[in-house]
Design a protein around this motif. Structure first.
Motif, PDB file in Angstrom:
ATOM      1  N   SER A   1       0.778  -1.093  -0.012  1.00 11.13           N
ATOM      2  CA  SER A   1      -0.021   0.156  -0.009  1.00 11.13           C
ATOM      3  C   SER A   1       0.909   1.241  -0.010  1.00 11.13           C
ATOM      4  O   SER A   1       2.069   1.266   0.342  1.00 11.13           O
ATOM      5  CB  SER A   1      -0.761  -0.048   1.273  1.00 11.13           C
TER       6      SER A   1
ATOM      7  N   ARG B   1      -9.613  -0.716  -5.161  1.00  8.84           N
ATOM      8  CA  ARG B   1      -8.406  -0.822  -4.398  1.00  8.84           C
ATOM      9  C   ARG B   1      -7.821   0.585  -3.891  1.00  8.84           C
ATOM     10  O   ARG B   1      -6.955   0.613  -3.031  1.00  8.84           O
ATOM     11  CB  ARG B   1      -7.090  -1.294  -5.634  1.00  8.84           C
TER      12      ARG B   1
ATOM     13  N   GLN C   1      -5.107   6.950  -1.572  1.00  7.38           N
ATOM     14  CA  GLN C   1      -4.760   5.752  -0.858  1.00  7.38           C
ATOM     15  C   GLN C   1      -4.695   4.614  -1.847  1.00  7.38           C
ATOM     16  O   GLN C   1      -5.770   4.303  -2.564  1.00  7.38           O
ATOM     17  CB  GLN C   1      -5.685   5.424   0.364  1.00  7.38           C
TER      18      GLN C   1
ATOM     19  N   ASN D   1      -4.038   0.664  -2.356  1.00  9.60           N
ATOM     20  CA  ASN D   1      -3.827  -0.719  -1.854  1.00  9.60           C
ATOM     21  C   ASN D   1      -3.805  -1.688  -2.760  1.00  9.60           C
ATOM     22  O   ASN D   1      -4.316  -1.608  -3.960  1.00  9.60           O
ATOM     23  CB  ASN D   1      -5.108  -1.025  -0.664  1.00  9.60           C
TER      24      ASN D   1
END
Length: 125
Positions: free
Chosen positions: A17, A67, A82, A84
């Motif tokens: 991440s 994601r 963000q 991931n």
């Protein structure tokens, strides 16, 4: 005019991440619709995500849905991405873009007036 500076791009392993940041300066950011785009070598600039002025509306590109998450903190003049479950195909230079508007946004790069210099994200397999 608004100046945008991206940060947070690094080398990360697949499955990991990362959070990218986009900082705005010169004037408040709250009147801008903001998007994230990315571009890998030899490819066209690709829409990643966008967020409305108040942060209550978000849109994602098909390749990152589920994601990635875009958010913003207007009090700090910041927008975040963000990321991931990163994949090698996420490797690219990531750009933050903004457009002052009272209407909705767009996933088209031509919609945006201001761009940052980009931050490199590399995902190793």
């Amino acid at each position: 005019q608004v100046q945008l500076v991206e940060s947070g791009g690094v080398l990360v392993q697949a499955g990991g991440s990362l959070r990218l940041s986009c900082a705005a300066s010169v004037r408040p950011f709250s009147s801008d619709f903001v998007g994230w785009f990315r571009q890998a070598p030899g490819t066209a600039r690709e829409f990643v995500a966008s967020i409305s002025r108040g942060g209550d509306g978000t849109t994602y590109g098909d390749s990152v849905k589920g994601r990635f998450a875009i958010s913003r903190d207007n009090a700090k003049n910041m927008v975040y991405l963000q990321m991931n479950s990163l994949k090698p195909e996420d490797t690219a230079v990531y750009y933050c873009a903004a457009k002052p508007t009272v209407f909705g946004g767009s996933s088209s790069a031509t919609f945006y007036d201001y761009w940052g210099q980009g931050t490199q994200v590399t995902v190793s397999s």
